[in-house]
Design an enzyme around this catalytic site. Structure first.
Site, PDB file in Angstrom:
ATOM      1  N   ASP A  10       0.846  -1.189   0.000  1.00 20.87           N
ATOM      2  CA  ASP A  10       0.000   0.000   0.000  1.00 20.87           C
ATOM      3  C   ASP A  10       0.887   1.246   0.000  1.00 20.87           C
ATOM      4  O   ASP A  10       2.077   1.178   0.335  1.00 20.87           O
ATOM      5  CB  ASP A  10      -0.896  -0.018   1.240  1.00 20.87           C
ATOM      6  CG  ASP A  10      -1.706   1.249   1.405  1.00 20.87           C
ATOM      7  OD1 ASP A  10      -2.460   1.586   0.476  1.00 20.87           O
ATOM      8  OD2 ASP A  10      -1.571   1.912   2.452  1.00 20.87           O
ATOM      9  N   ASP A  12      -0.271   5.250   0.851  1.00 15.90           N
ATOM     10  CA  ASP A  12      -0.489   6.233   1.911  1.00 15.90           C
ATOM     11  C   ASP A  12      -0.737   5.543   3.249  1.00 15.90           C
ATOM     12  O   ASP A  12      -1.639   4.720   3.389  1.00 15.90           O
ATOM     13  CB  ASP A  12      -1.676   7.136   1.563  1.00 15.90           C
ATOM     14  CG  ASP A  12      -1.622   8.457   2.310  1.00 15.90           C
ATOM     15  OD1 ASP A  12      -0.751   8.630   3.183  1.00 15.90           O
ATOM     16  OD2 ASP A  12      -2.456   9.338   2.023  1.00 15.90           O
TER      17      ASP A  12
END
Length: 257
Positions: A10, A12
């Site tokens: 991932d 953010d």
């Protein structure tokens, strides 16, 4: 710890926190690169092209990767469309930004508002009632309804702004048609990423900071998960979940490849 052959990561909250750098993430990516372990940044963001993600990582976080390391929900959407394409289906109406439109049109689809084969709905910062109306009318007339991702909100400087999922929900409510949803926490984006990275399901791990998107996506796709507590989820919240992440760490510095 398990020696995985590939990593889905991932962005953010995991690699950076908004505009703030996460130094351990930079070191983690560099360790993957040094060990020649393949990885993909798997992101629900459909508004950007891989080159935009690469530029942001380089310019703002001193993390240097290639466009081939990025897999967006927009890319997963068109991969799904290609895989399930029937006959000469080639027309699409898109509610979304240029990054989403470019990746779909580059795959030999043409924009069409009148009875398109597909309606794809994502985040659109220039959203209008007319755009939504065209999408609703097309779906009610039989077009296949696809949502890029179910994110209700996205963090911005002003606060938690409406995400792609909020736009998709508008169209779903007006059509009473459930969309084919692509992005995390759905399994589809992880399943497509597995095909893209060219490894087996048991060989990869999904790394993220958000139990409800990143970790659930991995769980739903049947891959191992690694939750890092540098972003949204807390240990207290995760402890209450019936299905726990495969691994939990405080920092990516704590993870051995």
């Amino acid at each position: 710890m398990t020696n995985y052959k590939g990593y889905f990561i991932d962005l953010d909250g995991t690699v950076y926190a908004g505009k703030k750098r996460i130094p351990a993430a930079k070191r983690f990516i560099e360790r993957l690169q040094k060990a020649n372990i393949p990885f993909l940044f798997v992101t629900n963001n459909s508004t950007q092209l891989p080159r935009d993600v690469v530029k942001n990582l380089a310019d703002n976080h001193d993390i240097h990767v290639k466009p081939e390391n990025v897999y967006t929900s927009g890319m997963a959407t068109v991969d799904y469309m290609n895989e399930h394409r029937s006959g000469d289906a080639s027309s699409v109406y898109i509610v979304g930004e240029m990054g989403l439109k470019q990746v779909i049109l580059a795959n030999d689809y043409r924009l069409e508002a009148d009875h398109p084969d597909y309606v794809v709905v994502g985040l659109d910062s220039d959203l209008t009632y007319e755009k939504l109306s065209e999408a609703v009318l097309a779906i009610r007339s039989g077009s296949t309804f696809i949502g890029t991702n179910p994110d209700t909100n996205i963090p911005k400087e002003r606060g938690m702004m409406p995400g792609a999922g909020s736009v998709v929900k508008f169209v779903e409510y007006a059509t009473q048609v459930e969309p084919i949803m692509i992005g995390k926490p759905k399994a589809r984006i992880i399943e497509s990423a597995i095909k893209k990275i060219g490894l087996e399901q048991s060989d990869v791990v999904m790394v993220g900071d958000n139990y409800n998107t990143d970790i659930k996506a991995g769980i739903n796709a049947g891959v191992d998960t690694l939750l890092v507590y540098t972003g949204l989820s807390t240990k207290q919240q995760v402890a209450k979940e019936s299905v726990q992440p495969t691994h939990q760490i405080d920092s990516l510095d704590d993870w051995w490849l």
